[in-house]
Design an enzyme around this catalytic site. Sequence first.
Site, PDB file in Angstrom:
ATOM      1  N   THR A   1       0.604  -2.931   8.075  1.00  0.00           N
ATOM      2  CA  THR A   1       1.587  -2.420   8.564  1.00  0.00           C
ATOM      3  C   THR A   1       1.938  -1.159   7.515  1.00  0.00           C
ATOM      4  O   THR A   1       1.113  -0.765   6.683  1.00  0.00           O
ATOM      5  CB  THR A   1       2.895  -3.184   8.524  1.00  0.00           C
ATOM      6  OG1 THR A   1       3.268  -3.402   7.047  1.00  0.00           O
ATOM      7  CG2 THR A   1       2.701  -4.620   9.094  1.00  0.00           C
TER       8      THR A   1
ATOM      9  N   LYS B   1       0.422   1.580   1.855  1.00  0.00           N
ATOM     10  CA  LYS B   1       0.514   2.251   0.570  1.00  0.00           C
ATOM     11  C   LYS B   1       2.001   1.927  -0.118  1.00  0.00           C
ATOM     12  O   LYS B   1       2.089   2.311  -1.294  1.00  0.00           O
ATOM     13  CB  LYS B   1       0.528   3.927   0.770  1.00  0.00           C
ATOM     14  CG  LYS B   1      -0.776   4.423   1.532  1.00  0.00           C
ATOM     15  CD  LYS B   1      -0.459   5.922   1.567  1.00  0.00           C
ATOM     16  CE  LYS B   1      -1.149   6.610   2.674  1.00  0.00           C
ATOM     17  NZ  LYS B   1      -1.178   5.842   3.888  1.00  0.00           N
TER      18      LYS B   1
ATOM     19  N   GLU C   1      -7.994  -0.630  -1.269  1.00  0.00           N
ATOM     20  CA  GLU C   1      -8.886   0.754  -1.376  1.00  0.00           C
ATOM     21  C   GLU C   1      -8.428   1.680  -0.338  1.00  0.00           C
ATOM     22  O   GLU C   1      -8.396   2.587  -0.371  1.00  0.00           O
ATOM     23  CB  GLU C   1     -10.343   0.199  -0.978  1.00  0.00           C
ATOM     24  CG  GLU C   1     -11.283   1.163  -0.974  1.00  0.00           C
ATOM     25  CD  GLU C   1     -11.445   2.096  -2.163  1.00  0.00           C
ATOM     26  OE1 GLU C   1     -10.982   3.081  -2.339  1.00  0.00           O
ATOM     27  OE2 GLU C   1     -12.377   1.531  -3.202  1.00  0.00           O
TER      28      GLU C   1
ATOM     29  N   LEU D   1     -13.107   5.435   2.281  1.00  0.00           N
ATOM     30  CA  LEU D   1     -13.875   6.109   1.031  1.00  0.00           C
ATOM     31  C   LEU D   1     -13.871   5.510  -0.364  1.00  0.00           C
ATOM     32  O   LEU D   1     -12.580   4.943  -0.609  1.00  0.00           O
ATOM     33  CB  LEU D   1     -13.578   7.630   0.701  1.00  0.00           C
ATOM     34  CG  LEU D   1     -13.630   8.636   1.808  1.00  0.00           C
ATOM     35  CD1 LEU D   1     -13.024   9.987   1.395  1.00  0.00           C
ATOM     36  CD2 LEU D   1     -15.155   8.807   2.234  1.00  0.00           C
TER      37      LEU D   1
ATOM     38  N   GLY E   1      -4.217  14.785  17.494  1.00  0.00           N
ATOM     39  CA  GLY E   1      -3.511  13.727  16.898  1.00  0.00           C
ATOM     40  C   GLY E   1      -3.730  13.621  15.474  1.00  0.00           C
ATOM     41  O   GLY E   1      -3.963  12.568  14.914  1.00  0.00           O
TER      42      GLY E   1
ATOM     43  N   GLU F   1       1.504  13.609  12.046  1.00  0.00           N
ATOM     44  CA  GLU F   1       2.586  12.630  12.441  1.00  0.00           C
ATOM     45  C   GLU F   1       3.220  13.309  13.539  1.00  0.00           C
ATOM     46  O   GLU F   1       3.116  14.665  13.898  1.00  0.00           O
ATOM     47  CB  GLU F   1       3.528  12.396  11.204  1.00  0.00           C
ATOM     48  CG  GLU F   1       2.744  11.796   9.904  1.00  0.00           C
ATOM     49  CD  GLU F   1       2.451  10.570  10.524  1.00  0.00           C
ATOM     50  OE1 GLU F   1       3.271   9.638  11.061  1.00  0.00           O
ATOM     51  OE2 GLU F   1       1.415   9.821   9.810  1.00  0.00           O
TER      52      GLU F   1
ATOM     53  N   ASP G   1       2.684  11.986   1.970  1.00  0.00           N
ATOM     54  CA  ASP G   1       1.882  11.197   1.970  1.00  0.00           C
ATOM     55  C   ASP G   1       0.800  11.192   0.978  1.00  0.00           C
ATOM     56  O   ASP G   1       0.535  10.109   0.294  1.00  0.00           O
ATOM     57  CB  ASP G   1       1.136  10.996   3.459  1.00  0.00           C
ATOM     58  CG  ASP G   1       0.213   9.863   3.870  1.00  0.00           C
ATOM     59  OD1 ASP G   1       0.796   8.688   3.489  1.00  0.00           O
ATOM     60  OD2 ASP G   1      -0.959  10.155   4.061  1.00  0.00           O
TER      61      ASP G   1
ATOM     62  N   LYS H   1      -0.576   8.898  -2.134  1.00  0.00           N
ATOM     63  CA  LYS H   1      -2.001   8.349  -2.514  1.00  0.00           C
ATOM     64  C   LYS H   1      -2.220   8.827  -4.031  1.00  0.00           C
ATOM     65  O   LYS H   1      -2.800   8.340  -4.615  1.00  0.00           O
ATOM     66  CB  LYS H   1      -2.862   9.029  -1.503  1.00  0.00           C
ATOM     67  CG  LYS H   1      -2.616   8.802  -0.086  1.00  0.00           C
ATOM     68  CD  LYS H   1      -3.707   9.370   0.676  1.00  0.00           C
ATOM     69  CE  LYS H   1      -3.369   9.085   2.121  1.00  0.00           C
ATOM     70  NZ  LYS H   1      -3.948  10.052   3.122  1.00  0.00           N
TER      71      LYS H   1
ATOM     72  N   GLY I   1      -8.281   7.919  10.013  1.00  0.00           N
ATOM     73  CA  GLY I   1      -8.889   7.564  11.308  1.00  0.00           C
ATOM     74  C   GLY I   1      -9.012   5.969  11.163  1.00  0.00           C
ATOM     75  O   GLY I   1      -9.369   5.392   9.982  1.00  0.00           O
TER      76      GLY I   1
END
Length: 817
Positions: free
Chosen positions: A556, A580, A607, A614, A665, A668, A679, A683, A798
Amino acid sequence: MKILKFGGSSVGSVESINRLMKILKDEEGGEQKPLVVLSAMQGVTNLLSEMALMASQGESFEEGLKELEEKHFQVVKQLMAVRSQNPVFTKLKIYFNELEDLLQGVFTLQELSPQTRDKILSFGERCSVLLVSHIAGQYFPDTLAVDASVLIKTDDTFGNARVDMKTSEKLIQEFVDLKRDKFLFITGFIASTVDGKTTTLGRGGSDYTAAIFGSALNASTVEIWTDVDGMLTADPRMVKKAFSLPVLSYTEAMELSYFGAKVIYPPTMMPAFLKNISIVIKNSFNPSFSGTIIQRDSGRSSFPIKGISSINKVSILNLSGSGMIGKAGFSGKLFTLLAQNHINVILITQSSSEHSITFAVHPEDAHQAKRLIENEFELEIAADKLHVPELEGNLSVLAIVGENMKKTPGMSGRLFYALGRNGVNVRAIAQGSSEYNISVIISHNDLSKALNAVHDAFFSSLKTTLHMFCLGTGNISSTLLSQIRKQHEFLKENNDIEIKMVGISNSRKMHFNLNGIELSTWNDTLDNEGEKADLKLFIEEMKNLNLPNCVLLDNTASHEPVKYYEEVFSSNISLVTCNKLANSGSYKQYCSLKDCARKHGVDFFYETNVGAGLPIVRTLKELMTSGDRIISIEAILSGTISYIFNNYVGDRSFYDVVKTAQELGFTEPDPRDDLKGADFMRKFLILARDSGLTLEPEDIVLENILPRNCIDAPSVEAFYAELEASESHFKALKDRAEAENKAIRYIGKLEDGQVQIRLELVDSSHPFYSLSGSDNVISFITERYSQRPLVVKGPGAGAEVTAAGVFAELVNVGHNA
Ligand code: ASP
Ligand code: MG
């Protein structure tokens, strides 16, 4: 010569007696007639025992008696020719009358002595032998029913008599010599004292009878015909993956049958061992199956252990106190006391400090044992040299068994790793110096989980089953589940892992299935069979199921599941997540999640929090654990922003490019969520923390790509209007880049403990200059990679690649199991 012993289930019904006849016919070709030893018909010994008890309590036993008669008469009616039925009925009737007289006596006196009880129980075997020998008489010449109670001589410990082997063997030899030409059907279980009183050899004792005959007659083999495929690696009612063992040594068989499912009566092994007679356990429901051979040599096996046995319920008593230290004879006194009171001690451990002794007994004996000790050591307890014994119940014993364990290091390590990883607390441990058996005492509630986890750990060429629970059913989950489905066979073959999805939930519905939710139809199943979603209940249910090798997936993007992470770890459940939010919250939360997972020895894999599939988190972790030190990290972690600047090179306006990105696409619903860099920030924060920095989200300097008017626009529509109006702002940037022959990049940089995310112009010598599409790129400069950086680059967003990343980590959880 061979001895064939058939247990209760092999003479339990018309069908099984037919099967028995077939087995005997197949044996006919042999050189010598086998000897057949029989148990009572299935359920009969229990029934007799109940009737005796009822009679002794003044209750009516008539119904039982009727049931007994009916059971035997039915078989006669169905399996014997009408003209030969009568003599059998008569003989059976004589037995039943005798039995009735006995029970009547018990009823009148309302007293049941062990001696009378044995006499009552003996009718089960007598009747079955009578019955089966007559039925066999229709197919074989010269059958004879033998009441072995006159041949096996014992002491007068009724209920569990000790055999006088010498006398018995002699009597057996003489008798069989005399009746050499007959086909003998012999009662199991029953014997008698020197003065002719009936005794029994302990419940399950027919096996023992067979071994005694085998020993007396120097038989080549004793075959024990039962209703399972020999001895199994574990109790199949608890461990589905249990499989049957082709070869066992006497010792191994003894250890395995002492605990666990009673396939064979342990004393049986002794006479066979002394005379080196092999015992073969066969399944009368599956006669062509080779079963288990028990012999002197334990045979070669590719597994380090033979099996796992268990005792369902035990209690332990713990004795401690200074009075025990250095005092010879203390334990002697203790265990003599217990022995004198017929309390069987299952397992003993003593700490080397001699400060405490722990031992396990059957729960029925526990209170008595405690009382006995308190009385016996009253003075020591009063003087505080010994503490009042502590009693604890609701425990189980689990033991791994096998001769190959001998002198093989790592066996206990493997056992305790499997238990520890699954959160099974070990209360006491015992290993015999024979090294054939390592036993642990654990909570009864954990037994099933422990058995399965340990079975997976030792029989690893079988598949480890990963029990998976999945939160979220969006793009990533759907993609992942179809990936798992496609890889299922491959995983089983190549990674020895089987993934079973036991529970799944989205925000609307949730569903559980212990046998695994079918992955091709999970969607419909959830819709049609799912109950109303409730995250708290979902987590509860997952915990209550208490399954081994358990993993939760959080696919989620919500804060809700994060609240349960620590509870999940504390229940020894691993977690794999692409969410995250957990690691990018407060630093305190970041640390406490990691600590909690570590403390409980479970995996916490994330990960996909950074750059989808990646290998970024993993690479960083490996650099750090191998002792390298991070000097700086540079990264582009927003696929959306990469795409936009990669395309903002020609005639199209910035507005056009963003609009197209949205249509494709890549963004957001509100493109500002990407362009504002939140975002990216999350990360990069996770990466920075993983590299050892103590950082809060607000410590990260985040440069805005967008001018103020775009940020403040009240709606997406208004935002686009402002964006269109701000073209000159972006064009100036682009012109500058072109003039300097540089590319515009939105780059996060960690250096000297500082983290910034800014727009930068980079020239062609920079590793980020030639970045295409929506790629992510991360460049680590470390002490070892100081000249040229270590660079990871590729698609960083993706569903396919994210799901693949989650999948890989799931498999890693399986490998750690
Ligand atoms: N009939 C006895 C019992 O049920 C002996 C045996 O089956 O081996 O214990
Ligand atoms: Mg039996």
